[in-house]
Design a protein around this motif. Structure first.
Motif, PDB file in Angstrom:
ATOM      1  N   LEU A 298    -104.503  39.195  70.172  1.00  0.00           N
ATOM      2  CA  LEU A 298    -103.600  40.578  70.985  1.00  0.00           C
ATOM      3  C   LEU A 298    -104.750  41.681  70.441  1.00  0.00           C
ATOM      4  N   VAL A 299    -105.854  41.418  69.914  1.00  0.00           N
ATOM      5  CA  VAL A 299    -107.146  42.402  69.563  1.00  0.00           C
ATOM      6  C   VAL A 299    -107.413  42.995  70.651  1.00  0.00           C
ATOM      7  N   GLU A 300    -108.419  41.662  72.088  1.00  0.00           N
ATOM      8  CA  GLU A 300    -108.405  41.422  73.680  1.00  0.00           C
ATOM      9  C   GLU A 300    -107.490  42.212  74.037  1.00  0.00           C
ATOM     10  N   ALA A 301    -106.610  42.089  73.995  1.00  0.00           N
ATOM     11  CA  ALA A 301    -105.081  42.505  75.032  1.00  0.00           C
ATOM     12  C   ALA A 301    -105.665  43.771  74.516  1.00  0.00           C
ATOM     13  N   SER A 302    -105.101  43.994  73.170  1.00  0.00           N
ATOM     14  CA  SER A 302    -104.937  46.046  73.334  1.00  0.00           C
ATOM     15  C   SER A 302    -105.679  46.253  73.789  1.00  0.00           C
TER      16      SER A 302
ATOM     17  N   ILE B  84    -102.719  46.308  65.152  1.00  0.00           N
ATOM     18  CA  ILE B  84    -102.586  44.817  65.227  1.00  0.00           C
ATOM     19  C   ILE B  84    -103.302  44.682  64.387  1.00  0.00           C
ATOM     20  N   VAL B  85    -104.930  44.697  63.962  1.00  0.00           N
ATOM     21  CA  VAL B  85    -105.531  44.521  62.834  1.00  0.00           C
ATOM     22  C   VAL B  85    -104.479  44.362  60.961  1.00  0.00           C
ATOM     23  N   LEU B  86    -104.058  46.012  60.988  1.00  0.00           N
ATOM     24  CA  LEU B  86    -103.500  46.219  60.100  1.00  0.00           C
ATOM     25  C   LEU B  86    -102.899  45.250  59.165  1.00  0.00           C
ATOM     26  N   PRO B  87    -101.743  45.200  60.394  1.00  0.00           N
ATOM     27  CA  PRO B  87    -100.475  44.090  60.734  1.00  0.00           C
ATOM     28  C   PRO B  87    -100.771  43.357  59.998  1.00  0.00           C
ATOM     29  N   GLN B  88    -101.433  42.317  60.037  1.00  0.00           N
ATOM     30  CA  GLN B  88    -102.193  41.134  60.333  1.00  0.00           C
ATOM     31  C   GLN B  88    -102.060  40.681  58.954  1.00  0.00           C
ATOM     32  N   ILE B  89    -103.482  42.218  58.365  1.00  0.00           N
ATOM     33  CA  ILE B  89    -103.807  41.384  56.893  1.00  0.00           C
ATOM     34  C   ILE B  89    -103.217  42.442  56.309  1.00  0.00           C
ATOM     35  N   MET B  90    -102.658  43.206  56.872  1.00  0.00           N
ATOM     36  CA  MET B  90    -102.044  43.936  54.659  1.00  0.00           C
ATOM     37  C   MET B  90    -101.380  42.823  54.424  1.00  0.00           C
ATOM     38  N   PRO B  91    -100.107  42.014  53.884  1.00  0.00           N
ATOM     39  CA  PRO B  91    -100.303  40.503  53.026  1.00  0.00           C
ATOM     40  C   PRO B  91    -101.340  40.181  52.559  1.00  0.00           C
TER      41      PRO B  91
ATOM     42  N   PRO C  54    -109.873  51.559  69.490  1.00  0.00           N
ATOM     43  CA  PRO C  54    -110.769  51.392  68.361  1.00  0.00           C
ATOM     44  C   PRO C  54    -109.787  51.241  67.455  1.00  0.00           C
ATOM     45  N   LEU C  55    -109.617  52.618  67.092  1.00  0.00           N
ATOM     46  CA  LEU C  55    -108.378  53.623  65.698  1.00  0.00           C
ATOM     47  C   LEU C  55    -106.987  52.759  66.217  1.00  0.00           C
TER      48      LEU C  55
END
Lengths: 314, 268
Positions: free
Chosen positions: B170-174, B188-195, B181-182
């Motif tokens: 997902l990160v690469e696709a983005s 992508i990153v924040l929603p996945q690590i939020m929990p 990067p922001l």
């Protein structure tokens, strides 16, 4: 961590007198430095915290431990090993801790292993997560409150009152080494169960089948396969519990009633009551050194048996 | 074996159940249950010292957990971008912050801060223009910082684990689709690590709210709820303490269940 102070001015690169490609090289370098700056910024708060509240305090007690006690309490600069030579003055605390910590950790292990085994290999699928949560919850609830619960159960109006009711008089449970041991097992059981559970859960079940197919008895399968492969989890749990027990204060204080002194009790006394900080620091440094030895020994044993495993505390 | 496991769970939960039961006791005595009453909760909540200690604990736990969530998450993200050697140093220090017994953290922080204040306070007095120069002392700040150390390491560990299992595609696709990067981080990153961040915050809060031994050393003149309860327990077992214990236990259980739920959510 590097590069924060060396940001180049890419403007220098323009002007025409530079060889071809320089501009591109500089802008790439700029991106790289910006990346480093970002990394440094991300790590800065954690670094500050670790240095100011972990590394420096440790250096401080290391320095104190070779100092002298000032007449009015506190610290006087010196370089002497007198504090370390004085360690036998607290021999009882060391003795109690060095006996009850490993014994307590081992008792914890004996209770924890069957539970972890059941959770990982025998429990019905729909129960597993619930039971696991029931193990994790006590770990994250106040040790003070949980130890208080046992003061309640073992105290004069708890089990002794029940025993008196059926005719057994004058049973003394609280304020004994046994009560401290019970409190230890109770307090640290979840921390022992979790790593053992993790290592058992990752066990390749086909190995168990293979062992049975090859004619091994259930006992020799357990000893040769299950127990052996779960030893890293056992070592992790044992060393974690043992290290935390070395610094335990609440359990011996509340369930030992001032009769069972641990190193933790000696430290509270030396820092908060008699204010002999250099001697207390020497004890603390010794405690840390023993912990490090325990950790290294546990790691060695795990590494020899199989790859070391990380523990998830939740 | 099942019987043994049932017995262990009973062993884990019966004492707690007993404390909760007797917090609702109408009578004074710990040995006999004489009827249902919530009087001890009323008594506890009208005790000004207890309420003060509770407020302090809530403030300290919230602040230290918030700081730890931010610093720990930043550290976990930063550690993704450094070499193996730097990473090993950080992992070692963060591991030490978690494993070193609280009593050692407490006394070493006490010693370091008292020395530091001894150096800084005369300077402040010298430089301060007014009559009443501020004096650094042990108190809220030192408890928050000392709790934050463990909590930050905990958050960094939990978030780091989650980052390790992040879907790289997902990160690469983005970034292939020209997201900055922001933007990639935010969407992508924040929603996945939020929990994991939320779970870390909740556990950090629980740790700080429950901790006795570290606060005992660095609290100075302040009182936290565990310090108050410890002092009362040494004077004897009372139903009022049972009521407080019940409140604390229920709160911890809720927070931990919430944290677990956050971590398990979207784990696939």
């Amino acid at each position: 961590m590097s590069g924060a102070g060396h940001k180049p001015d890419p403007g220098n690169a323009t002007g025409g007198q530079w060889p071809a490609g320089t501009e591109a090289a500089f802008s790439m370098r700029g991106t790289l430095l910006r990346k480093n700056l970002m990394t440094a910024l991300l790590l800065a708060p954690a670094t500050l915290w670790l240095v100011v509240f972990l590394v420096l305090p440790f250096v401080a007690i290391a320095i104190f431990s070779v100092g002298e006690r000032a007449p009015e309490g506190g610290y006087q600069a010196a370089f002497t090993l007198a504090q370390y030579a004085n360690l036998p003055a607290r021999a009882t605390a060391f003795w109690n801790t060095m006996v009850l910590a490993p014994v307590g950790a081992f008792a914890c292990l004996l209770v924890a292993y069957p539970v972890a085994y059941y959770l990982a290999l025998r429990a019905p699928e729909r129960w597993r997560l619930i039971l696991l949560a029931l193990v994790v919850i006590p770990f994250w609830t106040s040790l003070l409150m949980r130890t208080y619960a046992w003061m309640y159960v073992l105290g004069g109006r708890g089990i002794p009152a029940l025993l008196a009711y059926v005719g057994i008089e004058d049973v003394r449970l609280i304020n004994t080494p046994g009560a401290v041991l019970l409190g230890i097992v109770y307090g640290y059981l979840p921390l022992m169960i979790l790593p053992i559970y993790v290592s058992l859960e990752r066990l390749d079940r086909r190995l168990l089948e293979a062992s049975a197919d090859l004619g091994a008895t259930p006992l020799s399968t357990f000893l040769g396969v299950t127990l052996r492969l779960s030893l890293p989890g056992v070592m992790t749990g044992f060393s974690l519990v043992m290290i935390l027990l070395l610094g335990e204060y609440l359990i011996p204080t509340l369930l030992g009633g001032g009769k069972v002194f641990f190193i933790g009790n000696a430290l509270v006394d030396l820092f908060l009551q008699s204010r002999n900080w250099p001697f207390g620091s020497a004890i603390a440094i010794t405690l840390v050194l023993v912990s490090v030895v325990v950790l290294i020994a546990a790691n060695r044993i795990s590494a020899r048996l199989s790859g070391a495993r990380r523990v998830d505390l939740i | 074996m099942r019987a043994f496991v049932v017995a262990v769970f009973a062993f884990l939960y019966l004492p707690i159940a007993l404390v909760v039961l007797f917090s609702f006791n109408a009578g004074h005595h710990a040995s006999e249950f004489t009827g249902f009453s919530t009087q001890w909760y009323g008594k506890a909540l009208s005790n000004p010292f207890l309420v003060e200690a509770l407020k302090n604990s809530l403030f300290i736990a919230t602040t230290s957990a918030l700081l730890a969530a931010v610093a720990g998450t930043a550290a976990a993200l930063g550690l993704q971008r450094v070499g193996a050697r730097t990473r090993a140093v950080f992992d070692g220090l963060l591991g030490a912050a978690i494993v070193v017994p609280g009593v050692v953290i407490g006394i070493s922080t006490l010693v370091a801060l008292v020395q530091l204040f001894g150096v800084v306070n005369p300077f402040l007095a010298e430089l301060w223009p007014g009559d009443q120069p501020p004096r650094l002392a042990l108190g809220y700040g030192s408890i928050i910082a000392a709790h934050g150390l463990f909590s930050m390491a905990l958050v960094a560990m939990i978030v780091g684990t989650r980052l390790g299992s992040l879907d790289r595609n997902l990160v690469e696709a983005s970034s292939d689709l020209y997201a900055t990067p922001l933007t990639t981080f935010r969407s992508i990153v924040l929603p996945q690590i939020m929990p994991a961040v939320i779970a870390g915050f909740l556990l950090a809060f629980t740790f700080s709210f429950d901790d006795f031994i570290i606060a005992f050393f660095v609290a100075g003149a302040q009182t936290t709820l565990p310090i108050y309860v410890f002092a009362s327990i040494r004077r004897g077992v009372t139903p009022e303490i049972n009521a407080v214990a019940t409140i604390v236990l229920v709160a911890s259980v809720l927070l931990v269940v919430l944290a677990q739920w956050q971590l398990r959510r979207r784990k696939q």
